[in-house]
Every structure is written in structure tokens, then in C-alpha cells.
Design a protein around this motif. Sequence first.
Motif, short mmCIF file in Angstrom:
data_model
loop_
_atom_site.label_atom_id
_atom_site.label_comp_id
_atom_site.label_asym_id
_atom_site.label_seq_id
_atom_site.Cartn_x
_atom_site.Cartn_y
_atom_site.Cartn_z
N SER A 28 -48.54 53.71 -21.69
CA SER A 28 -47.06 52.87 -21.94
C SER A 28 -47.31 51.55 -22.20
CB SER A 28 -46.39 52.95 -20.48
OG SER A 28 -46.14 54.18 -19.96
N ARG A 40 -39.63 44.54 -24.52
CA ARG A 40 -39.74 45.87 -25.20
C ARG A 40 -40.59 46.93 -24.42
NH1 ARG A 40 -41.80 43.74 -30.30
NH2 ARG A 40 -41.10 41.71 -29.66
N LYS A 41 -40.39 48.15 -24.46
CA LYS A 41 -41.40 49.12 -23.90
C LYS A 41 -41.38 50.23 -24.64
CE LYS A 41 -37.96 51.07 -20.69
NZ LYS A 41 -37.69 50.99 -19.14
N TRP A 42 -42.64 51.09 -24.84
CA TRP A 42 -42.80 52.44 -25.29
C TRP A 42 -43.54 53.13 -24.13
CZ3 TRP A 42 -43.81 47.81 -27.91
CH2 TRP A 42 -43.23 47.49 -28.93
N GLU A 43 -42.81 54.12 -23.63
CA GLU A 43 -43.52 54.67 -22.49
C GLU A 43 -43.82 55.98 -22.60
OE1 GLU A 43 -41.28 53.40 -18.52
OE2 GLU A 43 -39.81 54.00 -20.05
N ILE A 45 -46.63 57.50 -24.23
CA ILE A 45 -47.03 58.02 -25.33
C ILE A 45 -48.36 58.88 -24.89
CG2 ILE A 45 -48.00 57.29 -27.71
CD1 ILE A 45 -45.06 56.69 -27.50
N THR A 49 -48.09 63.50 -28.27
CA THR A 49 -47.11 62.86 -29.35
C THR A 49 -47.48 63.08 -30.47
OG1 THR A 49 -46.30 61.69 -27.46
CG2 THR A 49 -45.54 60.76 -29.55
N ARG A 54 -44.61 58.38 -32.99
CA ARG A 54 -45.27 57.30 -32.35
C ARG A 54 -44.85 55.72 -32.79
NH1 ARG A 54 -51.23 58.73 -30.82
NH2 ARG A 54 -51.07 60.62 -30.12
N PRO A 55 -44.76 54.80 -32.09
CA PRO A 55 -44.44 53.47 -32.64
C PRO A 55 -45.02 52.95 -33.93
CG PRO A 55 -44.63 53.27 -30.24
CD PRO A 55 -45.27 54.50 -30.85
N PHE A 63 -49.38 50.13 -31.40
CA PHE A 63 -48.05 49.61 -30.84
C PHE A 63 -47.74 48.28 -31.69
CE2 PHE A 63 -49.79 51.79 -27.20
CZ PHE A 63 -48.72 52.54 -26.96
#
Length: 71
Positions: A28, A40-43, A45, A49, A54-55, A63
Amino acid sequence: VNFTCENAASSPKRLVVEMDNIFFDEISFYVADEVGRQLRKWEHISWRTLPAMRPVPSRYYAFPLDLAPHQ
């Protein structure tokens, strides 16, 4: 891992933070301001995935980090 970065330029910049450690099953990524407020957050992954989901489409954990001028 925690780190601080700054855009000293007068134009916006995009950095890509890439974690190429193959031993992570899941990761994350959180972006916070200088007082700790989450921006912001990307949790969660994981290797399951798909790169297109993905981002940043990468086989690694990557990221985007967009910084305004002098941010």
C-alpha cells in the motif's frame, strides 16, 4: 519506508516511486502532507493485480507522485 521529497522547480513534476523488491506479496502506498494529513492512497496492490489496473502500468510496484511547483 518513509521519505520526503520536494519539487524545487517552477513547473509541476511527476515522479514515479518504484519498489522492485520481489519479496513483497502486497503493498500500500500513501501520500501525506507535512503535518501528516493523508492526500492520496493506493491500497493492497499485489502481484495478482494486472499491470493495466495498477497506478502505473509496471511489473513492479510503481506509484505516481505529482508535485506542484515548490511543493
